[in-house]
Design an enzyme around this catalytic site. Structure first.
Site, mmCIF file in Angstrom:
data_model
loop_
_atom_site.group_PDB
_atom_site.id
_atom_site.type_symbol
_atom_site.label_atom_id
_atom_site.label_comp_id
_atom_site.label_asym_id
_atom_site.label_seq_id
_atom_site.Cartn_x
_atom_site.Cartn_y
_atom_site.Cartn_z
ATOM 1 N N HIS A 49 0.884 -1.156 0.000
ATOM 2 C CA HIS A 49 0.000 0.000 0.000
ATOM 3 C C HIS A 49 0.926 1.211 0.000
ATOM 4 O O HIS A 49 2.053 1.127 0.510
ATOM 5 C CB HIS A 49 -0.887 0.018 1.241
ATOM 6 N N ASP A 52 2.343 1.698 3.291
ATOM 7 C CA ASP A 52 3.287 0.682 3.788
ATOM 8 C C ASP A 52 4.696 1.168 3.450
ATOM 9 O O ASP A 52 5.645 0.952 4.204
ATOM 10 C CB ASP A 52 3.093 -0.676 3.086
ATOM 11 N N ASP A 250 -9.594 -14.235 4.600
ATOM 12 C CA ASP A 250 -8.179 -14.330 4.181
ATOM 13 C C ASP A 250 -7.469 -15.534 4.786
ATOM 14 O O ASP A 250 -6.356 -15.428 5.337
ATOM 15 C CB ASP A 250 -7.407 -13.042 4.556
ATOM 16 N N ASP A 283 -2.680 -13.344 -0.266
ATOM 17 C CA ASP A 283 -3.251 -12.344 0.643
ATOM 18 C C ASP A 283 -3.899 -13.080 1.810
ATOM 19 O O ASP A 283 -5.120 -13.244 1.860
ATOM 20 C CB ASP A 283 -4.267 -11.467 -0.114
#
Ligand code: XLS
Ligand code: MG
Length: 344
Positions: A49, A52, A250, A283
């Site tokens: 991201h 991040d 997830d 993920d």
């Protein structure tokens, strides 16, 4: 590089185990320490991201953003890693409570676009051209709150603006039917690719298919991946698993439905996913009960399960499979697949 596939994950996949009903159960792991784990676990790329890579970027000047991104780029190099993609995190800011590109408020939409451009700047420095758009808040809590036709046009304009902002980038839309919103505007691969087809540069827009998101839409992940592959549009994948229709879990890849996972591996392998440099992204999240010193096993295991399923897929007797298809003996074909999956 096992079996011709190379693997990636995002720093958010090593996480503190917090959920909406309770506090974190593991201490945060510093970014530099996370990077050290990648190679050890058999991974070669990092999914980012924007924040991040550059935490708190909203409060930084472009020169400061650039300087921090360069530092991350050096860190990556020193660990022998590359960046797979950068995704603007458009769902956590107070300005995007009601949507980012599709917010009813003009200032919020402008913020979303400006923030996305910063993500593109970071991607450039991290030497990746792939931008992932998980359209987390592009939808509604009640349908009457937004005009869907207007929203679709706003999504298209935002994508066009990014494609114009940097002529090198490619955008992978990551569809999800719900959560955090009640109803998303882009729930499936078909929706994402229809939007891609009318943008200013259709060849630069594809998808990132996440198994759990597809399952939440009531569809089969291998079919969504195959659909994207058939159109040359599978830019990335987020493999994981999901136990029924509930919040996005997830889970470790293959941990709920091994056969469903097997079919994803099979379609990726048979149709050349990875041959143009695509990464197998995982993920996945560690269970809340997992102790912090062991909270990377979900990544190790997901990769190992992928490779085991790959082995099984490559060992299939294709002649027998075709014969059974020819005879329309699907009962026998099903039993054959189950036998391979159970090692019998
Ligand atoms: C949602 C992910 C999300 C995207 C990238 O599924 O965890 O962060 O994949 O933005
Ligand atoms: Mg994802």
């Amino acid at each position: 590089m096992a079996g011709d596939f190379k693997f990636s994950f995002g720093p958010w996949n090593i996480h503190q185990g917090a959920d909406p009903f309770g506090p974190p159960v593991r201490r945060p792991v510093e970014f530099g320490k996370k990077l050290k784990v990648y190679r050890e676990l058999g991974f070669g790329a990092v999914q980012f991201h924007d924040d991040d890579a550059v935490p708190g970027l909203n409060d930084l000047t472009s020169a400061q953003i650039e300087c921090q991104a360069r530092e991350v780029s050096r860190l990556l190099q020193s660990e022998g890693l590359v960046a797979e993609f950068v995704a603007p995190r458009l769902w956590e800011d107070i300005r995007t409570v009601d949507g980012a590109y599709t917010a009813n408020d003009e200032k919020s939409r402008q913020y979303a676009l400006d923030r996305s451009k910063k993500a593109v700047d970071i991607a450039r420095i991290l030497d990746t051209q792939l931008i992932v758009l998980w359209l987390a808040r592009e939808g509604t809590y009640i349908r009457e709150s937004k005009d869907t036709l207007v929203a679709m046009d706003r999504l298209l304009q935002a994508i066009n603006a990014l494609l114009e902002y940097d002529k090198q980038i490619r955008i992978a839309i990551e569809p999800k039917p719900n959560e955090p919103m009640d109803q998303s505007f882009i729930p499936t691969v078909g929706h994402a690719l229809a939007l891609a087809s009318v943008c200013v540069s259709p060849e630069r827009v594809g998808v990132n298919v996440e198994s759990a998101h597809v399952i939440l839409a009531g569809l089969d992940p291998s079919d969504e991946m195959a659909f994207a592959l058939s159109l040359g549009k599978l830019f990335s994948v987020h493999l994981n698993d999901q136990n029924g229709l509930k919040f996005d879990e997830d889970k470790t890849f293959g941990s709920v439905d091994l056969r469903r996972a097997f079919n994803q591996v099979r379609v990726l392998d048979r149709y050349g996913y990875g041959k143009k440099g695509e990464w197998v992204g995982l993920d996945v999240k560690a269970m809340r009960t997992q102790g912090e010193e062991k909270a990377t096993k979900h990544l190790r295991n997901s990769r190992a399960i992928f490779l085991k399923l790959l082995e099984i897929s490559r060992r299939l007797d294709e002649h027998l499979v075709n014969q059974l298809i020819g005879e329309r003996d699907y009962e026998e074909l099903e039993y054959y697949i189950i036998q391979q999956l159970t090692g019998s």
